[in-house]
Enzyme design. Structure first.
Site, mmCIF file in Angstrom:
data_model
loop_
_atom_site.group_PDB
_atom_site.id
_atom_site.type_symbol
_atom_site.label_atom_id
_atom_site.label_comp_id
_atom_site.label_asym_id
_atom_site.label_seq_id
_atom_site.Cartn_x
_atom_site.Cartn_y
_atom_site.Cartn_z
ATOM 1 N N CYS A 90 0.824 -1.216 -0.007
ATOM 2 C CA CYS A 90 0.125 0.117 -0.004
ATOM 3 C C CYS A 90 0.838 1.450 0.075
ATOM 4 O O CYS A 90 0.402 2.434 -0.379
ATOM 5 C CB CYS A 90 -0.957 -0.225 1.169
ATOM 6 S SG CYS A 90 -1.987 -1.509 1.338
ATOM 7 N N HIS A 115 -3.050 6.954 1.798
ATOM 8 C CA HIS A 115 -3.449 5.661 1.174
ATOM 9 C C HIS A 115 -5.006 5.619 1.544
ATOM 10 O O HIS A 115 -5.299 5.582 2.691
ATOM 11 C CB HIS A 115 -2.621 4.425 1.891
ATOM 12 C CG HIS A 115 -3.141 3.169 1.442
ATOM 13 N ND1 HIS A 115 -3.683 2.747 0.328
ATOM 14 C CD2 HIS A 115 -3.469 2.317 2.382
ATOM 15 C CE1 HIS A 115 -4.060 1.642 0.495
ATOM 16 N NE2 HIS A 115 -4.145 1.315 1.476
ATOM 17 N N ASN A 149 -10.091 0.097 -1.562
ATOM 18 C CA ASN A 149 -8.758 0.249 -1.331
ATOM 19 C C ASN A 149 -8.025 -0.400 -2.693
ATOM 20 O O ASN A 149 -8.015 -1.904 -2.777
ATOM 21 C CB ASN A 149 -8.450 -0.640 -0.093
ATOM 22 C CG ASN A 149 -7.106 -0.904 0.133
ATOM 23 O OD1 ASN A 149 -6.009 -0.611 -0.442
ATOM 24 N ND2 ASN A 149 -6.591 -1.397 1.477
#
Length: 319
Positions: free
Chosen positions: A113, A245, A275
């Site tokens: 990530c 993020h 995500n």
């Protein structure tokens, strides 16, 4: 040594949209359950004919067109991804081939990530050292390929996409008013907690210890993000935007608040995209810029975190 700056951005998402109601027909969940816990409404999911390198190439081509550059102008391609199935050719090599580039250096970076902010720092360092002059930096992940579609705690989170940035050498960027085009990176990890986010097995599947990640992100990351601002010589209240993020809205909002970025636009692309791992930061920033929500030259905090319990952040000047 010369400085560097981001001169253009681009993003790409598959056409197929998976809503919370769609997921409710697949697993034991509901729109209310997903929205209240993670803030996500929709996510884009690629089909079997949309591999990671294709999404990355679409985003990269858009960034190059925006920059007014051709493929042959790029001498370094970095692709941040953790969902590449094949080991070789790398995603970066495949992107270079898809775009018809000349002979760039090509490298994949897997920090999950926080991959894009690690890759952006690597491009900045390469340019400062004189090893490159123009880099294409891409975050691209196809999380649908590694999702466990029977696990309602994780499958509701994930989406597919790619975001790209063109980074060029800029001798004036280091001494420009308001600070460098790309500020110094602050990066690190918590190795003893690395198993809190996992992509393991054959076939690989995504899993995480959600509560551990949530506690770490909301308590440990805000002071680290403030240190990123300190390294760049920017007070949090002077930031024009904060792009964290895009993991979970319940992480993004408290972390942004605790950083103290009271005047900044906060990226909330997670609501529409889910995500997307390494793609999330460049994709969210590209959309903010495309919509005109951040002024050119404004200081923007980019801060990635997640897999390996790693993190990396820098302040850049908005293209």
């Amino acid at each position: 040594m010369t400085g560097s700056r981001v001169v253009a951005l681009g993003h790409y998402q598959p056409a197929k949209v998976l809503t919370n109601d769609d997921l409710a027909a697949m697993v034991d969940t509901s729109d209310e359950w997903i929205t209240s816990r993670v803030g996500i409404k929709t996510r884009h999911v690629g089909g079997p004919d949309e591999p990671v390198d294709e999404m990355a190439a679409h985003a990269g081509a858009k960034a190059l067109a925006t920059a007014g550059l051709g493929p042959s102008d790029i001498d370094l391609v970095l692709v941040a991804t953790s969902t590449a199935i094949d080991r070789s050719p790398s995603m970066a090599a495949r992107v270079a081939a898809r775009l018809g580039m000349g002979s760039p250096a090509v490298m994949d970076i897997n920090v999950v990530c926080s991959g894009f902010t690690h890759a952006l720092a690597t491009a900045d360092h390469a340019i400062r050292a004189g090893a490159a002059t123009r880099a294409l930096v891409i975050g691209a992940d196809k999380m649908a390929d590694i999702a466990d579609w029977t696990d309602r705690s994780t499958c509701v989170l994930l989406g597919d996409g790619a975001g790209a940035a063109v980074v060029t050498a800029d001798p004036s960027a280091e001494d420009a008013p308001g600070g460098p085009g790309i500020g110094p990176v602050l990066w690190g990890s918590v190795p003893e907690m690395g198993n809190a986010v996992r992509i393991e097995g054959t076939p690989p599947r995504f899993a995480q210890e959600g509560q551990s990640v949530y506690r770490w992100a909301t308590t440990q990351l805000p002071p680290i993000a403030r240190r990123v601002c300190d390294k760049a010589g920017i007070a949090p209240e002077d930031l024009g935007a904060v792009v964290l993020h895009q993991a979970n809205l319940r992480i993004i909002e408290p972390v942004a608040r605790r950083i103290g970025a009271v005047n900044a636009v906060i990226a909330r692309d997670v609501v529409d995209s889910g995500n997307t791992s390494a793609a999330s930061i460049p994709m969210a920033l590209s959309k903010l810029v495309e919509r005109g929500e951040v002024a050119s030259g404004a200081p923007v905090l980019l801060f990635g975190f997640g897999g390996n319990l790693s993190y990396a952040g820098q302040v850049i000047r908005c293209p």
